[in-house]
Design a protein around this motif. Structure first.
Motif, PDB file in Angstrom:
ATOM      1  N   GLU A 307       0.829  -1.213   0.000  1.00 14.38           N
ATOM      2  CA  GLU A 307       0.000   0.000   0.000  1.00 14.38           C
ATOM      3  C   GLU A 307       0.857   1.254   0.000  1.00 14.38           C
ATOM      4  OE1 GLU A 307      -3.094   0.065  -0.545  1.00 14.38           O
ATOM      5  OE2 GLU A 307      -3.466  -2.094  -0.397  1.00 14.38           O
ATOM      6  N   LEU A 310       2.065   1.702  -3.582  1.00 18.99           N
ATOM      7  CA  LEU A 310       1.006   2.187  -4.471  1.00 18.99           C
ATOM      8  C   LEU A 310       0.699   3.660  -4.227  1.00 18.99           C
ATOM      9  CD1 LEU A 310      -1.423  -0.878  -4.367  1.00 18.99           C
ATOM     10  CD2 LEU A 310      -0.141  -0.064  -6.362  1.00 18.99           C
ATOM     11  N   ALA A 311       0.888   4.100  -2.986  1.00 18.01           N
ATOM     12  CA  ALA A 311       0.604   5.503  -2.665  1.00 18.01           C
ATOM     13  C   ALA A 311       1.658   6.439  -3.240  1.00 18.01           C
ATOM     14  CB  ALA A 311       0.520   5.678  -1.148  1.00 18.01           C
ATOM     15  N   ASP A 312       2.895   5.952  -3.429  1.00 14.72           N
ATOM     16  CA  ASP A 312       3.966   6.815  -3.943  1.00 14.72           C
ATOM     17  C   ASP A 312       4.887   6.008  -4.846  1.00 14.72           C
ATOM     18  OD1 ASP A 312       5.764   8.850  -4.396  1.00 14.72           O
ATOM     19  OD2 ASP A 312       6.800   8.616  -2.470  1.00 14.72           O
ATOM     20  N   PRO A 313       4.423   5.640  -6.037  1.00 17.18           N
ATOM     21  CA  PRO A 313       5.249   4.806  -6.915  1.00 17.18           C
ATOM     22  C   PRO A 313       6.529   5.499  -7.375  1.00 17.18           C
ATOM     23  CG  PRO A 313       3.278   5.556  -8.060  1.00 17.18           C
ATOM     24  CD  PRO A 313       3.102   5.914  -6.625  1.00 17.18           C
ATOM     25  N   ALA A 343      -7.038   4.200 -10.163  1.00 16.52           N
ATOM     26  CA  ALA A 343      -5.827   4.877  -9.683  1.00 16.52           C
ATOM     27  C   ALA A 343      -4.790   3.862  -9.193  1.00 16.52           C
ATOM     28  CB  ALA A 343      -6.181   5.860  -8.565  1.00 16.52           C
ATOM     29  N   ARG A 344      -5.260   2.844  -8.480  1.00 17.98           N
ATOM     30  CA  ARG A 344      -4.328   1.843  -7.953  1.00 17.98           C
ATOM     31  C   ARG A 344      -3.739   1.020  -9.107  1.00 17.98           C
ATOM     32  NH1 ARG A 344      -4.820   0.311  -2.661  1.00 17.98           N
ATOM     33  NH2 ARG A 344      -4.944  -1.938  -3.090  1.00 17.98           N
ATOM     34  N   ASP A 346      -3.197   2.075 -12.201  1.00 14.03           N
ATOM     35  CA  ASP A 346      -2.190   2.916 -12.845  1.00 14.03           C
ATOM     36  C   ASP A 346      -0.904   2.983 -12.023  1.00 14.03           C
ATOM     37  OD1 ASP A 346      -3.858   3.415 -14.957  1.00 14.03           O
ATOM     38  OD2 ASP A 346      -4.530   5.386 -14.219  1.00 14.03           O
ATOM     39  N   SER A 347      -1.055   3.097 -10.683  1.00 17.14           N
ATOM     40  CA  SER A 347       0.130   3.148  -9.814  1.00 17.14           C
ATOM     41  C   SER A 347       0.948   1.861  -9.914  1.00 17.14           C
ATOM     42  CB  SER A 347      -0.295   3.384  -8.363  1.00 17.14           C
ATOM     43  OG  SER A 347      -0.845   4.672  -8.192  1.00 17.14           O
ATOM     44  N   ALA A 350       3.051   1.971 -12.949  1.00 19.45           N
ATOM     45  CA  ALA A 350       4.211   2.860 -12.732  1.00 19.45           C
ATOM     46  C   ALA A 350       5.306   2.148 -11.936  1.00 19.45           C
ATOM     47  CB  ALA A 350       3.757   4.133 -12.017  1.00 19.45           C
ATOM     48  N   LEU A 351       4.904   1.334 -10.980  1.00 20.44           N
ATOM     49  CA  LEU A 351       5.885   0.564 -10.187  1.00 20.44           C
ATOM     50  C   LEU A 351       6.600  -0.465 -11.052  1.00 20.44           C
ATOM     51  CD1 LEU A 351       3.966   0.000  -6.845  1.00 20.44           C
ATOM     52  CD2 LEU A 351       6.200   1.084  -7.084  1.00 20.44           C
TER      53      LEU A 351
END
Length: 414
Positions: A307, A310-313, A343-344, A346-347, A350-351
């Motif tokens: 989590e 996911l909050a700051d990839p 949103a999750r 997409d994150s 990005a990760l």
């Protein structure tokens, strides 16, 4: 000016000259040198756990113990277990004035009395694998309770034993399961560079680990969380008596050995020991299989929370090791599956891009495939997928090529 005649010095005998040569040969030095075997041994000694060194004859087990005792300033008491009777460890009966009223006390041997008088020391039980079963049974109370007859050894006494594998021991016996389960088993092997440098006059120095006083409570909490977490998930590991005589004479899991493991994890954590040292200690206490499971669970305990990633990839810090990075990415995809939203999702992409750019692309193939399967119809395909597509396709082509090579090799071998 008067001259005085001095008497001629007597010529040294050849034995005296030989003694001088032996003194020069024995004049060796020590140096601080990384040695995971020696560090594991000193850590277990610091944790006040009995240690059993397994190794072929002549490998240096006795020399290591002698050097350890010297470095730690502990008087060394060596007892060859195989040449003693059971009564030497359980105590010798001494008749008093009125045995019917006062009983028959069990007198301890002289070496035990010397240890008590000194208040500290290193008790070295050598040739343990050549001790017959009756002697091994008598050693149980000594190793676990530190008692010999009615005599209680002081807390400052540490116990280390040595044994040869049965295949290379003279008239060797397998260790009994109750005795084996009381030891931390360390496989003692020689390091070529250490031997060469030692024969040149400089041996590695054994030192007690430096424990961080501020880290003690956290180290204990970490050790308890690690052991209890594994056993809660794998209850069958609490007690597993091996089904062969040889394996029962080594390290295997029991409530006693798990308690020893917990203590060693706490000491290793407080000392900042390496994973290699911790691996020797853990596998030497509960065995290779349970020990490797525990080490894997320790790795997972240090992994970042999915989590948080996911909050700051963009600011995510991923593990360097490929297997741990794979586990983190799998955890991120699982978190999205459990609570899916755009949103999750997409994150997570990005990760995966960050993982590919900072490491090998292989680790993103499986999580990328799984993440793609979670897409909803109203979710646009993110641009990040295009950056991953080439790596995924390349990895798949490499896998197919490897499969073709393996198939051709199989046909050629027929």
């Amino acid at each position: 000016m008067p001259t005085h005649a001095f008497p001629a010095m007597p010529e040294k005998s050849q034995l005296d000259v030989a003694a001088d040569l032996l003194a020069i040969l024995g004049d060796t030095a020590t140096e601080p040198r990384p040695d995971i075997q020696l560090e594991a041994l000193t850590l277990a000694v610091a944790a006040d756990l009995p240690v059993l060194l397994w190794g072929e004859p002549g490998i240096g087990k006795t020399a290591a113990l002698t050097q350890l005792a010297t470095t730690l300033d502990l008087p060394l008491t060596t007892v060859i277990a195989s040449v003693h009777e059971p009564s030497d460890f359980s105590g010798l009966p001494i008749l008093g004035d009125d045995p019917a009223a006062q009983g028959v006390p069990m007198a301890p041997p002289d070496w035990a009395v010397r240890l008590v008088r000194a208040g500290r020391g290193l008790l070295f039980l050598d040739e343990l694998s050549t001790a017959p079963p009756a002697v091994q049974a008598a050693l149980l109370r000594l190793v676990l309770e530190r008692r010999i007859g009615t005599l209680q050894l002081p807390p400052g006494v540490r116990i280390v034993a040595a044994a040869n594998p049965r295949s290379s021991a003279a008239d060797g016996w397998e260790l009994s399961p109750p005795l084996a389960n009381r030891f931390v088993h360390l496989q003692w092997t020689h390091d070529h560079e250490v031997v060469v440098r030692g024969l040149g006059g400089t041996w590695p120095r054994a030192t007690l680990p430096r424990l961080d006083p501020d880290a003690l409570p956290d180290a204990v909490a970490f050790a308890r969380r690690a052991v209890c977490g594994l056993l809660a998930a794998r209850p069958k590991l609490v007690h597993q008596l091996p089904n062969t005589e040889a394996r029962r004479g080594g390290a295997w899991p029991s409530p006693r050995s798990w308690d020893m493991t917990l203590r060693l994890i706490a000491f290793a954590t407080a000392a900042g020991s390496s994973r290699d040292v911790l691996s020797l200690l853990v596998r030497g206490t509960v065995g290779d299989g349970p020990g490797m499971e525990l080490l894997a669970s320790l790795d997972r305990m240090d992994l970042p929370d999915p989590e948080d990633l996911l909050a700051d990839p963009a600011g995510a810090v991923l593990p360097e090791r490929g297997d741990l990075r794979q586990a983190v990415l799998d955890g991120v995809v699982a978190a999205v599956r459990n609570r899916p939203d755009r949103a999750r999702w997409d994150s997570a992409w990005a990760l995966l891009v960050r993982a590919m750019e900072t490491g090998t692309p292989d680790v993103v193939v499986v999580p990328a495939t799984t993440l793609a399967s979670l897409r909803r119809e109203d979710w646009d395909v993110p641009a990040a997928i295009e950056r991953l597509a080439g790596a995924v396709a390349l990895s798949r082509r490499a896998d197919r090529a490897a499969d073709r090579v393996a198939a051709l090799a199989g046909k050629a071998g027929r």
